[in-house]
Scaffold this motif. Structure first.
Motif, short mmCIF file in Angstrom:
data_model
loop_
_atom_site.label_atom_id
_atom_site.label_comp_id
_atom_site.label_asym_id
_atom_site.label_seq_id
_atom_site.Cartn_x
_atom_site.Cartn_y
_atom_site.Cartn_z
N ASN A 8 -11.25 9.96 -11.03
CA ASN A 8 -12.58 9.35 -11.11
C ASN A 8 -13.66 10.41 -11.28
O ASN A 8 -14.59 10.25 -12.06
N ASN B 201 -7.34 13.57 3.12
CA ASN B 201 -8.11 12.62 2.30
C ASN B 201 -7.85 12.76 0.81
O ASN B 201 -8.48 12.07 0.02
N PHE B 202 -6.95 13.67 0.43
CA PHE B 202 -6.70 13.91 -1.00
C PHE B 202 -6.23 12.64 -1.67
O PHE B 202 -5.37 11.91 -1.17
N SER B 203 -6.80 12.37 -2.84
CA SER B 203 -6.43 11.19 -3.61
C SER B 203 -6.43 11.54 -5.08
O SER B 203 -7.44 12.00 -5.62
N GLU B 204 -5.32 11.31 -5.72
CA GLU B 204 -5.21 11.57 -7.16
C GLU B 204 -6.20 10.69 -7.93
O GLU B 204 -6.81 11.13 -8.90
N GLU B 205 -6.39 9.46 -7.46
CA GLU B 205 -7.32 8.55 -8.12
C GLU B 205 -8.75 9.08 -8.03
O GLU B 205 -9.52 9.00 -8.98
N ALA B 206 -9.11 9.65 -6.88
CA ALA B 206 -10.46 10.20 -6.71
C ALA B 206 -10.69 11.36 -7.66
O ALA B 206 -11.76 11.48 -8.27
N THR C 163 0.84 -1.19 0.00
CA THR C 163 0.00 0.00 0.00
C THR C 163 0.88 1.24 0.00
O THR C 163 1.96 1.24 0.58
N LYS C 164 0.40 2.26 -0.65
CA LYS C 164 1.14 3.51 -0.69
C LYS C 164 1.07 4.17 0.68
O LYS C 164 0.02 4.19 1.31
N LYS D 86 0.76 15.22 -1.07
CA LYS D 86 -0.62 15.70 -1.20
C LYS D 86 -0.65 17.22 -1.20
O LYS D 86 -1.35 17.84 -2.00
N ARG E 207 0.63 18.48 -4.53
CA ARG E 207 -0.33 18.29 -5.63
C ARG E 207 -1.49 19.28 -5.53
O ARG E 207 -1.91 19.84 -6.54
N ASN F 95 0.74 7.18 3.33
CA ASN F 95 -0.05 8.42 3.32
C ASN F 95 0.93 9.59 3.38
O ASN F 95 1.14 10.16 4.44
#
Length: 135
Positions: free
Chosen positions: A77, A69-74, A5-6, A13, A16, A8
């Motif tokens: 999406n 909670n930042f997520s590049e994948e989110a 898992t990456k 974050k 970005r 955190n």
């Protein structure tokens, strides 16, 4: 087979989010009252204390939770699910509004506002005429 898992990584974050906001390290540094090199060091840090994250979040215009909670994948999406382009036409930028309709809506709204303004002026004239008749 195991999947790693990456971690955190809070610094990545922050970097970005800063980039997405169109902000340079120098600007963030100036707002925080620190040097650009310090911002670079922050963005390389895997963890930061809550107080520092709170200050950075305020400057970036997001909540502390948004950074955590930042997520590049989110983000990808959200973009993928809301932005569609029909490739059947030669040029299509995925515009979801009709500019002509918006122009007409604006015209109608301005027309209504003008009519209300005219009516207010008429009411004012009637009121002043009544005051003059009483004298």
């Amino acid at each position: 087979m195991t999947t790693a898992t990456k971690p955190n990584h809070i610094g990545r974050k922050i970097a970005r989010i800063r980039e997405l906001r169109g902000m340079k390290q120098e600007t963030l540094a100036e707002e925080l009252g620190i040097s650009q090199q310090s911002v670079s060091h922050l963005e390389q840090s895997e963890t930061l204390d809550d107080e520092r994250i709170e200050k950075i979040a305020k400057v970036l215009g997001v909540s502390k939770e948004a950074i955590g909670n930042f997520s590049e994948e989110a983000i990808l999406n959200i973009i993928g699910n809301t932005y569609t382009v029909d490739n059947s036409s030669a040029v299509n930028y995925g515009c979801t509004i009709n500019p002509l309709e918006k122009l007409l809506e604006s015209y109608e709204e301005n027309k209504k506002l003008y009519e209300r303004l005219v009516q207010a002026e008429k009411d004012k004239v009637l009121y002043l005429e009544e005051l003059l008749k009483k004298k």
